[in-house]
Design an enzyme around this catalytic site. Sequence first.
Site, PDB file in Angstrom:
ATOM      1  N   GLY A 166       0.814  -1.208   0.000  1.00  0.00           N
ATOM      2  CA  GLY A 166       0.000   0.000   0.000  1.00  0.00           C
ATOM      3  C   GLY A 166       0.846   1.255   0.000  1.00  0.00           C
ATOM      4  O   GLY A 166       2.083   1.214   0.047  1.00  0.00           O
TER       5      GLY A 166
ATOM      6  N   ASP B 164       3.523  -2.599   8.189  1.00  0.00           N
ATOM      7  CA  ASP B 164       2.463  -2.466   7.194  1.00  0.00           C
ATOM      8  C   ASP B 164       1.470  -1.405   7.633  1.00  0.00           C
ATOM      9  O   ASP B 164       1.386  -1.062   8.819  1.00  0.00           O
ATOM     10  CB  ASP B 164       1.744  -3.811   7.025  1.00  0.00           C
ATOM     11  CG  ASP B 164       0.969  -3.916   5.720  1.00  0.00           C
ATOM     12  OD1 ASP B 164       0.966  -2.941   4.940  1.00  0.00           O
ATOM     13  OD2 ASP B 164       0.367  -4.987   5.483  1.00  0.00           O
ATOM     14  N   GLY B 165       0.719  -0.895   6.686  1.00  0.00           N
ATOM     15  CA  GLY B 165      -0.331   0.075   6.977  1.00  0.00           C
ATOM     16  C   GLY B 165      -1.625  -0.615   7.357  1.00  0.00           C
ATOM     17  O   GLY B 165      -1.673  -1.826   7.578  1.00  0.00           O
ATOM     18  N   ALA B 166      -2.697   0.159   7.438  1.00  0.00           N
ATOM     19  CA  ALA B 166      -4.018  -0.384   7.762  1.00  0.00           C
ATOM     20  C   ALA B 166      -5.086   0.522   7.179  1.00  0.00           C
ATOM     21  O   ALA B 166      -4.858   1.715   6.954  1.00  0.00           O
ATOM     22  CB  ALA B 166      -4.195  -0.510   9.271  1.00  0.00           C
TER      23      ALA B 166
ATOM     24  N   GLY C  84      -6.507  -4.896   3.754  1.00  0.00           N
ATOM     25  CA  GLY C  84      -6.882  -5.576   2.526  1.00  0.00           C
ATOM     26  C   GLY C  84      -7.540  -4.707   1.490  1.00  0.00           C
ATOM     27  O   GLY C  84      -8.039  -5.212   0.484  1.00  0.00           O
ATOM     28  N   GLY C  85      -7.535  -3.386   1.721  1.00  0.00           N
ATOM     29  CA  GLY C  85      -8.075  -2.495   0.706  1.00  0.00           C
ATOM     30  C   GLY C  85      -7.360  -2.649  -0.625  1.00  0.00           C
ATOM     31  O   GLY C  85      -7.954  -2.485  -1.693  1.00  0.00           O
TER      32      GLY C  85
ATOM     33  N   GLU D 272      -0.503 -10.688   3.614  1.00  0.00           N
ATOM     34  CA  GLU D 272      -0.209  -9.807   4.747  1.00  0.00           C
ATOM     35  C   GLU D 272      -0.453 -10.538   6.060  1.00  0.00           C
ATOM     36  O   GLU D 272       0.342 -10.433   7.003  1.00  0.00           O
ATOM     37  CB  GLU D 272      -1.079  -8.551   4.669  1.00  0.00           C
ATOM     38  CG  GLU D 272      -0.695  -7.614   3.535  1.00  0.00           C
ATOM     39  CD  GLU D 272      -1.671  -6.468   3.337  1.00  0.00           C
ATOM     40  OE1 GLU D 272      -1.295  -5.485   2.677  1.00  0.00           O
ATOM     41  OE2 GLU D 272      -2.809  -6.550   3.839  1.00  0.00           O
TER      42      GLU D 272
END
Length: 225
Positions: free
Chosen positions: A33, A85-87, A99-100, A107
């Site tokens: 992302g 990781d992002g969110a 999971g966007g 992930e």
Amino acid sequence: MTQDELKQAVAKAAVDHIAPHLEPSSIVGVGTGSTANFFIDYLAEYRNDFDGAVASSEATAERLKKHGIPVYDLNAVNEIEFYVDGADETNESLELIKGGGGALTREKIVAAVAKTFICIADESKQVGILGEFPLPVEVIPMARSHVGREIVKLGGDPVYRDGFVTDNGNIIIDIHNMDISRPLVVEEKLNNIVGVVTNGLFARRPADLLLLGTRDGVKSIARGA
């Protein structure tokens, strides 16, 4: 600060956090992302200080390689010290919706292996109750209709992500209007539906540390603190 500037700030904070712990044998797990991309760009400055990375998507692997960072298959490494990781959303318990971008399964696998999971996000991603952002579910293609019907039984509105195929060759169903006041329960119920690979709730394996980009700087929030 713009949203991109907030993302850059937390990405740099994550690199600053892990850099003192990097060793020549270290493997870093890297998410997918826009925020993770900024992390990769900053991590490249330290590419000679660690062994390499495990990527959660083909896109991430490509970006790492462009920076000269070796990318390993997860099966080829013994351990991952950090996963960054992002969110799409995070609550106060550091349970997440991810999971966007469609990489939720890989992930989730890398997060499960990592000793420390660091989530990097801007303040717009922090919510009281998860679920305003549609919850992605990776599904075996032939099970699409069945899974959709089961999601309706659980109170959600399933929407097929038209034209999208995951790196694993599967499809994504995004769930709207789902009650996720009990994330762990919802995660388990969805994963028990035959045909579901996994869903984007990270409640069984929440983040250990949240680096949150705010107008007042980066806040560091540890799980259980």
